[in-house]
Write a protein that holds these residues in place. Structure first.
Motif, mmCIF file in Angstrom:
data_model
loop_
_atom_site.group_PDB
_atom_site.id
_atom_site.type_symbol
_atom_site.label_atom_id
_atom_site.label_comp_id
_atom_site.label_asym_id
_atom_site.label_seq_id
_atom_site.Cartn_x
_atom_site.Cartn_y
_atom_site.Cartn_z
ATOM 1 N N CYS A 142 -2.696 8.410 -19.745
ATOM 2 C CA CYS A 142 -2.669 9.852 -19.471
ATOM 3 C C CYS A 142 -2.910 10.618 -20.765
ATOM 4 C CB CYS A 142 -1.325 10.267 -18.870
ATOM 5 S SG CYS A 142 -0.842 9.353 -17.387
ATOM 6 N N THR A 143 -3.143 11.915 -20.643
ATOM 7 C CA THR A 143 -3.313 12.773 -21.811
ATOM 8 C C THR A 143 -2.313 13.915 -21.841
ATOM 9 O OG1 THR A 143 -4.993 14.090 -20.651
ATOM 10 C CG2 THR A 143 -5.781 12.246 -22.003
ATOM 11 N N LYS A 144 -1.563 14.088 -20.743
ATOM 12 C CA LYS A 144 -0.583 15.165 -20.673
ATOM 13 C C LYS A 144 0.696 14.654 -20.033
ATOM 14 C CE LYS A 144 -4.002 18.907 -20.276
ATOM 15 N NZ LYS A 144 -4.477 20.039 -19.440
ATOM 16 N N ALA A 145 1.808 15.307 -20.381
ATOM 17 C CA ALA A 145 3.109 14.892 -19.868
ATOM 18 C C ALA A 145 3.184 15.031 -18.350
ATOM 19 C CB ALA A 145 4.213 15.707 -20.533
ATOM 20 N N LEU A 146 2.630 16.120 -17.807
ATOM 21 C CA LEU A 146 2.696 16.328 -16.358
ATOM 22 C C LEU A 146 1.906 15.260 -15.606
ATOM 23 C CD1 LEU A 146 2.484 20.226 -16.049
ATOM 24 C CD2 LEU A 146 4.479 18.742 -15.719
ATOM 25 N N GLU A 147 0.823 14.771 -16.216
ATOM 26 C CA GLU A 147 0.087 13.661 -15.601
ATOM 27 C C GLU A 147 0.970 12.422 -15.534
ATOM 28 O OE1 GLU A 147 -4.380 14.893 -17.231
ATOM 29 O OE2 GLU A 147 -3.460 13.001 -17.839
ATOM 30 N N ALA A 148 1.738 12.187 -16.602
ATOM 31 C CA ALA A 148 2.623 11.026 -16.640
ATOM 32 C C ALA A 148 3.701 11.125 -15.564
ATOM 33 C CB ALA A 148 3.260 10.899 -18.022
ATOM 34 N N ILE A 149 4.237 12.323 -15.344
ATOM 35 C CA ILE A 149 5.261 12.506 -14.316
ATOM 36 C C ILE A 149 4.675 12.230 -12.938
ATOM 37 C CG2 ILE A 149 6.829 14.156 -13.251
ATOM 38 C CD1 ILE A 149 7.627 13.195 -16.054
ATOM 39 N N LYS A 150 3.459 12.698 -12.690
ATOM 40 C CA LYS A 150 2.807 12.440 -11.410
ATOM 41 C C LYS A 150 2.560 10.943 -11.214
ATOM 42 C CE LYS A 150 0.472 16.934 -11.170
ATOM 43 N NZ LYS A 150 -0.836 17.629 -11.170
ATOM 44 N N ALA A 151 2.178 10.259 -12.296
ATOM 45 C CA ALA A 151 1.956 8.813 -12.209
ATOM 46 C C ALA A 151 3.264 8.090 -11.909
ATOM 47 C CB ALA A 151 1.354 8.307 -13.515
ATOM 48 N N ALA A 152 4.353 8.519 -12.544
ATOM 49 C CA ALA A 152 5.658 7.900 -12.291
ATOM 50 C C ALA A 152 6.070 8.106 -10.837
ATOM 51 C CB ALA A 152 6.704 8.494 -13.228
ATOM 52 N N ASP A 153 5.815 9.278 -10.315
ATOM 53 C CA ASP A 153 6.118 9.576 -8.914
ATOM 54 C C ASP A 153 5.397 8.598 -7.993
ATOM 55 O OD1 ASP A 153 5.582 10.931 -6.225
ATOM 56 O OD2 ASP A 153 6.991 12.359 -7.097
ATOM 57 N N LEU A 154 4.116 8.377 -8.256
ATOM 58 C CA LEU A 154 3.306 7.475 -7.425
ATOM 59 C C LEU A 154 3.816 6.037 -7.504
ATOM 60 C CD1 LEU A 154 0.769 6.822 -5.730
ATOM 61 C CD2 LEU A 154 -0.485 6.595 -7.878
ATOM 62 N N LEU A 155 4.104 5.555 -8.719
ATOM 63 C CA LEU A 155 4.497 4.155 -8.885
ATOM 64 C C LEU A 155 5.896 3.885 -8.349
ATOM 65 C CD1 LEU A 155 3.019 3.436 -12.424
ATOM 66 C CD2 LEU A 155 2.116 2.754 -10.200
ATOM 67 N N LEU A 156 6.798 4.850 -8.488
ATOM 68 C CA LEU A 156 8.147 4.659 -7.945
ATOM 69 C C LEU A 156 8.129 4.680 -6.419
ATOM 70 C CD1 LEU A 156 10.288 6.767 -10.441
ATOM 71 C CD2 LEU A 156 10.041 4.274 -10.328
ATOM 72 N N ARG A 157 7.252 5.473 -5.839
ATOM 73 C CA ARG A 157 7.093 5.454 -4.379
ATOM 74 C C ARG A 157 6.522 4.118 -3.922
ATOM 75 N NH1 ARG A 157 7.455 10.545 -1.982
ATOM 76 N NH2 ARG A 157 7.435 12.279 -3.482
ATOM 77 N N ASP A 158 5.631 3.544 -4.736
ATOM 78 C CA ASP A 158 4.991 2.280 -4.387
ATOM 79 C C ASP A 158 6.005 1.147 -4.329
ATOM 80 O OD1 ASP A 158 2.348 0.712 -4.130
ATOM 81 O OD2 ASP A 158 3.376 -0.315 -5.769
ATOM 82 N N GLY A 159 6.939 1.104 -5.283
ATOM 83 C CA GLY A 159 8.032 0.138 -5.253
ATOM 84 C C GLY A 159 7.682 -1.286 -5.604
ATOM 85 N N ASN A 160 6.508 -1.538 -6.190
ATOM 86 C CA ASN A 160 6.101 -2.905 -6.499
ATOM 87 C C ASN A 160 6.478 -3.367 -7.897
ATOM 88 O OD1 ASN A 160 4.577 -4.128 -4.216
ATOM 89 N ND2 ASN A 160 3.341 -2.286 -4.418
ATOM 90 N N PHE A 161 7.032 -2.489 -8.707
ATOM 91 C CA PHE A 161 7.265 -2.823 -10.103
ATOM 92 C C PHE A 161 8.759 -2.875 -10.419
ATOM 93 C CE2 PHE A 161 3.069 -1.070 -9.841
ATOM 94 C CZ PHE A 161 2.317 -1.888 -10.678
ATOM 95 N N PRO A 162 9.264 -4.014 -10.893
ATOM 96 C CA PRO A 162 10.668 -4.104 -11.297
ATOM 97 C C PRO A 162 10.990 -3.182 -12.473
ATOM 98 C CG PRO A 162 9.716 -6.287 -11.034
ATOM 99 C CD PRO A 162 8.577 -5.316 -11.003
ATOM 100 N N LEU A 163 9.984 -2.915 -13.314
ATOM 101 C CA LEU A 163 10.200 -2.073 -14.488
ATOM 102 C C LEU A 163 9.052 -1.078 -14.624
ATOM 103 C CD1 LEU A 163 11.711 -1.319 -17.099
ATOM 104 C CD2 LEU A 163 10.444 -3.143 -18.262
ATOM 105 N N VAL A 164 9.397 0.200 -14.723
ATOM 106 C CA VAL A 164 8.423 1.258 -14.979
ATOM 107 C C VAL A 164 8.845 1.971 -16.263
ATOM 108 C CG1 VAL A 164 7.446 3.436 -14.160
ATOM 109 C CG2 VAL A 164 7.874 1.580 -12.535
#
Length: 254
Positions: A142-164
């Motif tokens: 990412c290049t911006k903090a808000l992009e990172a927050i949106k990415a975290a939202d997507l990955l936590l919803r996905d639920g496939n990663f033990p560690l984010v």
């Protein structure tokens, strides 16, 4: 797999599974990304209630009571750029690659467990890690903090990663202050429903929903990195813990 604006799914990219989320991604591309994540990082249900993700780094696990709490956000505060946050990220990923599943109640990271790294300033250097580690890393650039927050939202919803891991250390404080507090509580609600440990790295405490806040108190120079096993000399202080008393035993906290 490294790309900007779309996912490169070519065979040549299999050794490095990384993705860059496009700021203007359409609904269809998000759905495609979720399907791709599910195919490459299939979710394996964990039997039994386990509350900790043992990282394999004794300096960290001992300081926070046995590993990163699952279903919670851990904020790792690095007040100085030279406090060792980048080295800690590399050590976490390397420990994941070399890990073995122990015969204990805690869940230790192993080579089969994928890790997601959300790099909010596109500053991560993957070269020292090698293909065995990179093969199980999803690197979101990412290049911006808000992009990172949106990415975290997507990955936590996905639920496939033990560690984010969400790295915000190099973002300007003015930019980080623009993140709504409601965003942190939304991420906490998402992580509570999954067996995921979420670590957010910042320069100063700002994650209001974090159930565990720890501080890196080192100030390293170039000579420090030349020392053998420098990561074992990290000084970690527990600043705040809202975890249940029976779930945490703090060792060496000042």
């Amino acid at each position: 797999m490294a790309a900007r604006g779309k996912i490169d799914d070519s065979p040549a990219s299999s050794s490095l599974r990384a993705a860059c989320l496009c700021r203007s991604a359409s609904v269809g591309s998000i759905v495609d990304l979720q399907k791709l994540l599910a195919e490459r990082f299939p979710h394996t249900p964990v039997r039994g209630a386990r509350h900790r993700l043992v990282t394999g780094l004794s300096v960290l696990d001992e300081a926070i009571g046995g590993g990163l709490p699952k279903g919670a956000i851990t904020e790792l505060i690095s007040p100085e750029v030279s406090a060792g946050s980048a080295s800690l990220i590399h050590a976490l990923l390397q420990a994941d690659s070399a890990g073995q599943t122990p015969a204990c109640s805690a869940d230790k990271m192993s080579v089969l467990r994928p890790v997601a790294l959300i790099d909010s300033c596109d500053s991560f250097d993957p070269q020292p890690l090698g293909n065995p580690c990179l093969g199980h890393l999803l690197w979101v650039r990412c290049t911006k903090a808000l992009e990172a927050i949106k990415a975290a939202d997507l990955l936590l919803r996905d639920g496939n990663f033990p560690l984010v891991i969400v790295d915000l250390v190099l973002n300007a404080l003015e930019e980080l202050r623009k993140i709504p507090q409601t965003s942190w509580y939304r991420l906490q609600r998402l992580v509570e429903s999954a067996s995921t440990a979420c670590v957010v790295l910042t320069r100063q405490g700002m994650v209001s929903s974090a159930q565990l806040k720890i501080v890196l108190e080192n100030v390293w120079c170039l000579v420090s990195f030349e020392e053998k096993d420098a990561i074992s000399r990290l000084r970690i202080r527990v600043q705040r813990s809202l975890l249940q008393r029976e779930d945490i035993k703090i060792a060496g906290a000042s």
